[in-house]
Design a protein around this motif. Sequence first.
Motif, short mmCIF file in Angstrom:
data_model
loop_
_atom_site.label_atom_id
_atom_site.label_comp_id
_atom_site.label_asym_id
_atom_site.label_seq_id
_atom_site.Cartn_x
_atom_site.Cartn_y
_atom_site.Cartn_z
N ARG A 34 45.40 35.43 46.18
CA ARG A 34 45.93 34.38 45.28
C ARG A 34 45.98 33.02 45.97
N HIS A 35 46.42 33.02 47.21
CA HIS A 35 46.48 31.75 47.95
C HIS A 35 45.09 31.15 48.10
N GLU A 36 44.11 31.97 48.46
CA GLU A 36 42.75 31.48 48.67
C GLU A 36 42.14 31.00 47.35
N ILE A 37 42.38 31.74 46.28
CA ILE A 37 41.86 31.33 44.96
C ILE A 37 42.46 30.00 44.55
N ASN A 38 43.75 29.83 44.75
CA ASN A 38 44.43 28.60 44.33
C ASN A 38 44.15 27.40 45.21
N THR A 39 43.58 27.63 46.36
CA THR A 39 43.30 26.50 47.26
C THR A 39 41.80 26.35 47.45
N LYS A 40 41.22 27.09 48.35
CA LYS A 40 39.83 26.89 48.73
C LYS A 40 38.83 27.28 47.64
N VAL A 41 39.05 28.39 46.96
CA VAL A 41 38.12 28.80 45.91
C VAL A 41 38.16 27.80 44.77
N ALA A 42 39.35 27.38 44.38
CA ALA A 42 39.47 26.38 43.30
C ALA A 42 38.74 25.09 43.68
N ASN A 43 38.88 24.66 44.92
CA ASN A 43 38.18 23.45 45.36
C ASN A 43 36.67 23.64 45.34
N ALA A 44 36.19 24.79 45.77
CA ALA A 44 34.75 25.07 45.76
C ALA A 44 34.23 25.08 44.33
N LEU A 45 34.96 25.72 43.42
CA LEU A 45 34.53 25.76 42.02
C LEU A 45 34.55 24.37 41.39
N TYR A 49 31.33 22.58 39.90
CA TYR A 49 31.34 22.05 38.54
C TYR A 49 30.91 20.58 38.54
N PHE A 50 31.50 19.78 39.41
CA PHE A 50 31.15 18.35 39.49
C PHE A 50 29.68 18.16 39.85
N GLU A 51 29.22 18.97 40.79
CA GLU A 51 27.82 18.85 41.21
C GLU A 51 26.88 19.10 40.04
N ASN A 52 27.23 20.07 39.21
CA ASN A 52 26.36 20.44 38.10
C ASN A 52 26.54 19.57 36.86
N THR A 58 27.52 18.00 46.70
CA THR A 58 28.41 18.88 47.45
C THR A 58 27.70 20.11 48.00
N GLU A 59 26.52 20.39 47.54
CA GLU A 59 25.68 21.49 48.01
C GLU A 59 26.16 22.88 47.61
N TRP A 60 27.17 23.00 46.74
CA TRP A 60 27.63 24.32 46.34
C TRP A 60 26.59 25.06 45.52
N THR A 61 25.80 24.35 44.72
CA THR A 61 24.75 25.02 43.95
C THR A 61 23.78 25.73 44.89
N ARG A 62 23.41 25.07 45.95
CA ARG A 62 22.51 25.68 46.94
C ARG A 62 23.17 26.89 47.59
N LYS A 63 24.44 26.77 47.97
CA LYS A 63 25.16 27.89 48.58
C LYS A 63 25.27 29.07 47.62
N PHE A 64 25.56 28.77 46.35
CA PHE A 64 25.66 29.84 45.36
C PHE A 64 24.32 30.55 45.24
N ARG A 65 23.26 29.77 45.11
CA ARG A 65 21.92 30.34 44.95
C ARG A 65 21.56 31.22 46.15
N GLN A 66 21.82 30.73 47.36
CA GLN A 66 21.51 31.50 48.57
C GLN A 66 22.31 32.80 48.64
N ALA A 67 23.50 32.80 48.06
CA ALA A 67 24.35 33.99 48.09
C ALA A 67 24.06 34.93 46.93
N GLY A 68 23.10 34.56 46.08
CA GLY A 68 22.75 35.41 44.95
C GLY A 68 23.69 35.26 43.76
N ILE A 69 24.43 34.16 43.73
CA ILE A 69 25.34 33.89 42.62
C ILE A 69 24.58 33.05 41.60
#
Length: 89
Positions: A34-45, A49-52, A58-69
């Motif tokens: 819960r702590h991780e979701i409310n802090t770091k995961v929420a920030n990553a999401l 979202y902003f990137e897309n 922010t490069e999260w789209t690239r990270k998601f793609r590389q991780a198979g998300i």
Amino acid sequence: MDSILEPDEVEIVKIMSNLPEFSWLIGADSAEIRHEINTKVANALREYYFENTRRTDTEWTRKFRQAGISEDDGKAAISCARRLGMNIS
């Protein structure tokens, strides 16, 4: 605090644990999750979202793609976070 995770929390863990940054979430206790979701995961999401939607760099789209998300997985994680009351946009 309730030790049973909400279905939306479980779904976020299922999706986000594919990223190296969040792989430790599998098997973590509910308070840590819960702590991780409310802090770091929420920030990553939020950055994903902003990137897309705003084409920020922010490069999260690239990270998601590389991780198979997939894009659909990313949208599902954002929807789960919103149902949990997080402001993503």
